[in-house]
Design an enzyme around this catalytic site. Structure first.
Site, short mmCIF file in Angstrom:
data_model
loop_
_atom_site.label_atom_id
_atom_site.label_comp_id
_atom_site.label_asym_id
_atom_site.label_seq_id
_atom_site.Cartn_x
_atom_site.Cartn_y
_atom_site.Cartn_z
N LYS A 111 44.62 -24.10 24.30
CA LYS A 111 43.78 -24.50 25.54
C LYS A 111 43.08 -23.32 26.42
O LYS A 111 41.90 -23.46 26.69
CB LYS A 111 44.55 -25.43 26.62
N LYS A 194 43.83 -36.54 15.55
CA LYS A 194 44.38 -37.34 16.47
C LYS A 194 43.70 -38.09 17.31
O LYS A 194 42.54 -37.84 17.61
CB LYS A 194 45.70 -36.40 17.25
N LYS A 197 42.20 -38.82 24.22
CA LYS A 197 41.49 -39.35 25.18
C LYS A 197 40.30 -38.61 25.30
O LYS A 197 39.17 -38.78 26.30
CB LYS A 197 42.56 -39.44 26.45
#
Ligand code: TRP
Length: 332
Positions: A111, A194, A197
């Site tokens: 991240k 994956k 969202k």
């Protein structure tokens, strides 16, 4: 005493992967465990969030929990920021966490990216807050996806560090409950990624609030390969899209992947997709309708969260006072 704690971030676009990979498993666990399911808004702000959307998404996740079958009567459902113990305990635990442990966290590295100096302290301390979430309730079991396993191991290490520092077996070491690969739902546009969202393509995921037409269309347009479906699981090797769609079918029917493969052995994708679309609309349509009904009544959703926060706050407050005594904070 077995107690479960888990949480989902209110960052929007709840999708099929959240249902099959997390919430559906929680529904099964609530019968056998005392369960606390949180909407982790403190974690959400480790990345920038629009305040209005953060509030809306907090209600949306709450509605999803209920619509998927979590029983708010017996399960404690609340948003993290309403129980101050999480932040307070995170500070205490942070004082026991060596930087070396945090530097190993792969999610932080991903991240933070290359601009590590620009990453916030909150993003770095994220796993300590997660440990506080769990330990604030002395939770014994934590159902999480594969991607959170490292954070859970850290929570165990931090619990151990506290117990050792103060010479007392205070925190139980929480056990991870990792759900199988069958529930790892991949993107409908790329079977190697994956379902997420944050994917820019809405066609890559089935949102829990999608209507029947959207669900059917997304399945029908899902990426495939040109071959008919294989006769056995081995034949799925190197065919991630086929494996993903069959895995979704298996999960939605509570069958094994082997059984799903057998059912559609040799079939064309078009036939299989028809069956999968029908099934998805049936299961997810019900959930989506219930979510919309709940989100139309925010006062009701808020009352569930308020009650959950009272229960959670009472329990965590008792433990926090014990922790303060152990640490040596004067409570005059
Ligand atoms: N970090 C978890 C995730 O992103 C969410 C989370 C926060 C959590 N606190 C937790 C999960 C405590 C389990 C237990 O998926």
């Amino acid at each position: 005493m077995n107690r479960i704690f888990s949480g989902i971030q209110p960052t929007g676009n709840l999708h099929l992967g959240n249902y099959l990979g997390a919430i559906r498993n929680w529904v099964a666990l609530q019968k056998d465990f005392e369960c606390i399911f949180c909407i982790v808004d403190l974690h959400a702000i480790t990345q920038p969030q629009d305040p209005k959307l953060l509030r809306a998404h907090t209600r949306e996740v709450t509605a999803a929990y209920i619509a998927c079958g979590i029983d708010a009567e017996t399960v404690t459902i609340f948003n993290q920021s309403t129980v101050a113990v999480h932040s307070e305990l995170a500070w205490i635990l942070g004082c026991l966490t060596p930087l070396g442990w945090l530097n190993r966290m792969t999610q932080f590295k991903e991240k933070a990216g290359k601009q590590r100096d620009n990453a916030g302290l909150g993003l770095y301390a994220y796993p300590v807050l997660m440990a506080a979430d769990i330990l604030a309730y002395k939770a014994t079991h934590v159902p999480v996806g594969e991607d959170q396993k490292q954070h859970l191991e850290l929570a165990r290490d931090i619990a151990g560090a506290f117990n050792r520092r103060y010479g007392i077996e205070y925190f139980p070491l929480p056990e991870p409950q990792i759900f199988g690969a069958a529930t790892r739902v991949m993107s409908l546009r790329d079977g190697s990624k994956k379902m997420s969202k944050s994917d820019t393509s809405d066609m890559s995921r089935i949102n829990l609030t999608d209507g029947p037409d959207q669900i059917a269309q997304k399945i029908k347009r899902a990426k495939t390969d040109p071959h008919p479906l294989p006769d056995d699981v081995k034949g799925l090797e190197g065919r991630p899209e086929a494996e993903n769609l069959l895995g979704i079918y298996a999960a939605l029917t509570s069958k094994s992947l082997e059984e799903a493969v057998r059912e559609f052995a040799g079939a064309q994708f078009s036939t299989f997709k028809g069956a999968l679309a029908g099934l998805s609309v049936e299961v997810l349509g019900r959930i989506g309708d219930e979510m919309k009904r709940l989100m139309a009544d925010p006062a009701h959703v808020d009352s569930i969260l308020r009650r959950g926060a009272e229960r959670a706050g009472a329990l965590a407050g008792t433990y926090l006072r014990e922790v303060q005594d152990i640490v040596g904070f004067l409570r005059p």
